[in-house]
Enzyme design. Structure first.
Site, PDB file in Angstrom:
ATOM      1  N   CYS A 103       0.819  -1.225   0.000  1.00 40.55           N
ATOM      2  CA  CYS A 103       0.000   0.000   0.000  1.00 40.55           C
ATOM      3  C   CYS A 103       0.849   1.270   0.000  1.00 40.55           C
ATOM      4  O   CYS A 103       0.336   2.359  -0.234  1.00 40.55           O
ATOM      5  CB  CYS A 103      -0.928   0.002   1.201  1.00 40.55           C
ATOM      6  N   HIS A 241      -3.188   6.912   2.826  1.00 45.32           N
ATOM      7  CA  HIS A 241      -3.667   5.614   2.339  1.00 45.32           C
ATOM      8  C   HIS A 241      -5.035   5.368   2.957  1.00 45.32           C
ATOM      9  O   HIS A 241      -5.242   5.578   4.159  1.00 45.32           O
ATOM     10  CB  HIS A 241      -2.657   4.541   2.752  1.00 45.32           C
ATOM     11  N   ASN A 271     -10.359  -0.188   0.649  1.00 48.16           N
ATOM     12  CA  ASN A 271      -8.894  -0.066   0.580  1.00 48.16           C
ATOM     13  C   ASN A 271      -8.423  -0.628  -0.763  1.00 48.16           C
ATOM     14  O   ASN A 271      -8.506  -1.835  -0.998  1.00 48.16           O
ATOM     15  CB  ASN A 271      -8.301  -0.853   1.759  1.00 48.16           C
TER      16      ASN A 271
HETATM   17  O1  UT7 Z   1      -3.619  -1.648   3.563  1.00 48.36           O
HETATM   18  C1  UT7 Z   1      -3.321  -2.531   4.546  1.00 48.36           C
HETATM   19  C2  UT7 Z   1      -3.588  -1.914   5.827  1.00 48.36           C
HETATM   20  N1  UT7 Z   1      -4.641  -2.607   6.510  1.00 48.36           N
HETATM   21  C3  UT7 Z   1      -5.255  -2.016   7.503  1.00 48.36           C
HETATM   22  O2  UT7 Z   1      -5.008  -0.876   7.789  1.00 48.36           O
HETATM   23  C4  UT7 Z   1      -6.256  -2.783   8.308  1.00 48.36           C
HETATM   24  C5  UT7 Z   1      -6.061  -2.459   9.764  1.00 48.36           C
HETATM   25  N2  UT7 Z   1      -7.001  -3.177  10.642  1.00 48.36           N
HETATM   26  C6  UT7 Z   1      -8.312  -2.874  10.700  1.00 48.36           C
HETATM   27  O3  UT7 Z   1      -8.801  -2.025   9.979  1.00 48.36           O
HETATM   28  C7  UT7 Z   1      -9.120  -3.529  11.756  1.00 48.36           C
HETATM   29  O4  UT7 Z   1      -8.275  -4.268  12.611  1.00 48.36           O
HETATM   30  C8  UT7 Z   1     -10.217  -4.489  11.210  1.00 48.36           C
HETATM   31  C9  UT7 Z   1     -11.287  -3.682  10.519  1.00 48.36           C
HETATM   32  C10 UT7 Z   1      -9.619  -5.495  10.254  1.00 48.36           C
HETATM   33  C11 UT7 Z   1     -10.864  -5.237  12.358  1.00 48.36           C
HETATM   34  O5  UT7 Z   1     -11.442  -4.327  13.251  1.00 48.36           O
HETATM   35  P1  UT7 Z   1     -11.219  -4.474  14.811  1.00 48.36           P
HETATM   36  O6  UT7 Z   1     -12.013  -3.445  15.471  1.00 48.36           O
HETATM   37  O7  UT7 Z   1      -9.750  -4.491  15.070  1.00 48.36           O
HETATM   38  O8  UT7 Z   1     -11.894  -5.872  15.109  1.00 48.36           O
HETATM   39  P2  UT7 Z   1     -11.200  -7.145  15.750  1.00 48.36           P
HETATM   40  O9  UT7 Z   1     -10.258  -7.781  14.789  1.00 48.36           O
HETATM   41  O10 UT7 Z   1     -10.689  -6.780  17.111  1.00 48.36           O
HETATM   42  O11 UT7 Z   1     -12.441  -8.091  15.925  1.00 48.36           O
HETATM   43  C12 UT7 Z   1     -13.526  -7.765  16.822  1.00 48.36           C
HETATM   44  C13 UT7 Z   1     -14.647  -8.779  16.600  1.00 48.36           C
HETATM   45  C14 UT7 Z   1     -14.145 -10.216  16.548  1.00 48.36           C
HETATM   46  O12 UT7 Z   1     -15.125 -11.032  17.187  1.00 48.36           O
HETATM   47  P3  UT7 Z   1     -14.890 -11.575  18.686  1.00 48.36           P
HETATM   48  O13 UT7 Z   1     -13.649 -12.407  18.587  1.00 48.36           O
HETATM   49  O14 UT7 Z   1     -14.722 -10.351  19.525  1.00 48.36           O
HETATM   50  O15 UT7 Z   1     -16.123 -12.354  18.958  1.00 48.36           O
HETATM   51  C15 UT7 Z   1     -14.147 -10.548  15.092  1.00 48.36           C
HETATM   52  O16 UT7 Z   1     -14.366 -11.916  14.844  1.00 48.36           O
HETATM   53  O17 UT7 Z   1     -15.257  -8.523  15.344  1.00 48.36           O
HETATM   54  C16 UT7 Z   1     -15.318  -9.740  14.606  1.00 48.36           C
HETATM   55  N3  UT7 Z   1     -15.253  -9.412  13.199  1.00 48.36           N
HETATM   56  C17 UT7 Z   1     -16.339  -9.159  12.477  1.00 48.36           C
HETATM   57  N4  UT7 Z   1     -17.646  -9.113  12.787  1.00 48.36           N
HETATM   58  C18 UT7 Z   1     -18.493  -8.805  11.804  1.00 48.36           C
HETATM   59  C19 UT7 Z   1     -14.161  -9.332  12.410  1.00 48.36           C
HETATM   60  N5  UT7 Z   1     -14.515  -9.006  11.149  1.00 48.36           N
HETATM   61  C20 UT7 Z   1     -15.873  -8.899  11.187  1.00 48.36           C
HETATM   62  C21 UT7 Z   1     -16.814  -8.588  10.198  1.00 48.36           C
HETATM   63  N6  UT7 Z   1     -18.109  -8.537  10.551  1.00 48.36           N
HETATM   64  N7  UT7 Z   1     -16.470  -8.313   8.931  1.00 48.36           N
END
Ligand code: UT7
Length: 379
Positions: A103, A241, A271
């Site tokens: 990215c 980005h 993204n």
């Molecule tokens: O260009 C490359 C750069 N990439 C990035 O910048 C991405 C950076 N990361 C992020 O944007 C975030 O970490 C995510 C959007 C990927 C995830 O958000 P988060 O607030 O960090 O969520 P998390 O990974 O802490 O997950 C929280 C909960 C989990 O459930 P439990 O374990 O708490 O029950 C996940 O399983 O949210 C769940 N979850 C979802 N729920 C519904 C993860 N993805 C989803 C989803 N829909 N799509």
């Protein structure tokens, strides 16, 4: 910029993986993204963006000395996507290569091009960020597939006596974090398990990448601005980005800047990796948010781990005021048509060679020899 025709909303996404529009919007800010059709590819999107950039800059393909494509989703390992686009444009005086910095790739590419121009080795460069992220997504992994989209953006850089352009850049890498965001692929050391991840599919540790992105945005924006001899007050627009609105908010909060100073359009595109900054730049210009002599910051981060920031003094008028000429428009069209038929004919010739060779090997050798003599009469 160039965007695929097919749009995919969060509700469409919820039909594929266990997610909701509410979750995606509140956790990322994304409402929809565009997904390439079977007919579209990284090179076809990049080509469209490149043609539009040449139009706005009123530059002919033959004037290009260098074509750089920043991408993590090239059509092939090789030939480079840049070479494919160079051929389709008819940019017959240009070198071409792909640049792999995920990215951050677009900012790396602009830096490489501007350095080559400053050194005097080239005059005009085309830098393209183009991606079909949909092809490397794991469509069963809801934490990654909801984030990404496809698209392309391109800019033309040219030597000029006028002040401005790329003022300075900060390019960095932290390869210790390479396993946090990766696509195990050709060349993986452990080809049977790819460290437990799926082959040719993206793996991301979302929370670690989130922390990394927020940190490097906060650190590298003031760093690059100071390196340019400016202060944050001089900056008219930051084009980050487009990964997650919460990362942009976090950077704005830590830098005590208004969120409106950051260009954001990820709600529409998700993204798009190396394409996200040029697409956001293009829309910022179209919306009148970039004016001549404005100081802009581009800042990217992603796989590698890598990050890159840059200060640009915008040196060109708005596209409507750009110096388009009717004759050049026709010459560009001719170049594309000629490039198209040249490739078709080349392929046809090669196929005919194969056929003749199979049927009559001696005659095939004679035809090849005659063509060689026609091409290089002195040899
Ligand atoms: O260009 C490359 C750069 N990439 C990035 O910048 C991405 C950076 N990361 C992020 O944007 C975030 O970490 C995510 C959007 C990927 C995830 O958000 P988060 O607030 O960090 O969520 P998390 O990974 O802490 O997950 C929280 C909960 C989990 O459930 P439990 O374990 O708490 O029950 C996940 O399983 O949210 C769940 N979850 C979802 N729920 C519904 C993860 N993805 C989803 C989803 N829909 N799509």
């Amino acid at each position: 910029m160039a965007i695929p025709e097919n749009v995919m909303t969060n509700d469409d996404m919820a039909a594929i993986v266990d997610t909701t529009d509410e979750w995606i919007q509140s956790r990322t800010g994304i409402k929809q993204r565009y997904i390439a059709s079977e007919k579209e590819s990284t090179s076809s999107l990049g080509l469209k963006a490149a043609q539009r950039a040449l139009e706005v800059a009123d530059v002919l393909p033959a004037e290009l000395d260098m074509v750089i494509v920043a991408t993590s989703t090239p059509d092939n390992i090789f030939p480079s996507t840049a070479s494919l686009i160079q051929a389709w444009l008819g940019a017959n005086n240009a070198g071409a290569f792909d640049l792999s910095a995920a990215c951050s790739g677009f900012v790396y590419g602009v830096n490489m091009a501007s350095q080559a121009i400053r050194s005097g080795s080239i005059e005009t460069a085309l830098v393209i960020g183009t991606e079909t992220m949909s092809r490397i997504l794991d469509w069963q992994d809801r934490s990654t597939c909801i984030l990404f989209g496809d698209g392309a953006g391109a800019i033309v850089l040219q030597a000029s006596e006028a002040e401005g352009g790329v003022l300075t850049s900060v390019l960095r890498s932290d390869g210790y974090g390479g396993d946090l965001l990766c696509v195990p692929s050709v060349g993986s050391l452990d080809s049977t398990s790819a460290n437990g991840h799926k082959f040719n599919k993206m793996y991301m540790n979302g929370s670690e990448v989130f922390k990394f992105g927020s940190r490097v945005m906060t650190e590298s924006i003031p760093q690059v601005v100071a390196q340019a001899g400016l202060t944050l007050n001089d900056i008219s627009l930051i084009i980050p980005h487009q990964a997650n609105q919460r990362i942009i908010q976090s950077a704005a909060r830590h830098l005590k800047l208004d969120e409106s100073l950051f260009m954001s359009n990820l709600e529409n595109y998700g993204n798009t990796s190396a394409a996200s900054i040029p697409i956001a730049l293009c829309e910022a210009v179209q919306q009148g948010r970039v004016k001549q002599d404005d100081y802009l910051v581009f800042v990217g981060f992603g796989g590698g781990l890598s990050w890159a920031s840059m200060v640009v003094r915008w040196g060109v008028p708005k596209p409507e005021e750009a110096r388009g000429s009717f004759v050049n428009r026709q010459r560009r069209q001719l170049s594309y048509i000629f490039a198209f038929w040249r490739q078709r004919l080349n392929r046809f010739n090669r196929r005919m060679d194969e056929v003749v060779n199979r049927v009559h090997p001696t005659r095939g050798r004679m035809i090849r020899l005659r063509r060689k003599i026609e091409r290089h009469p002195l040899e």
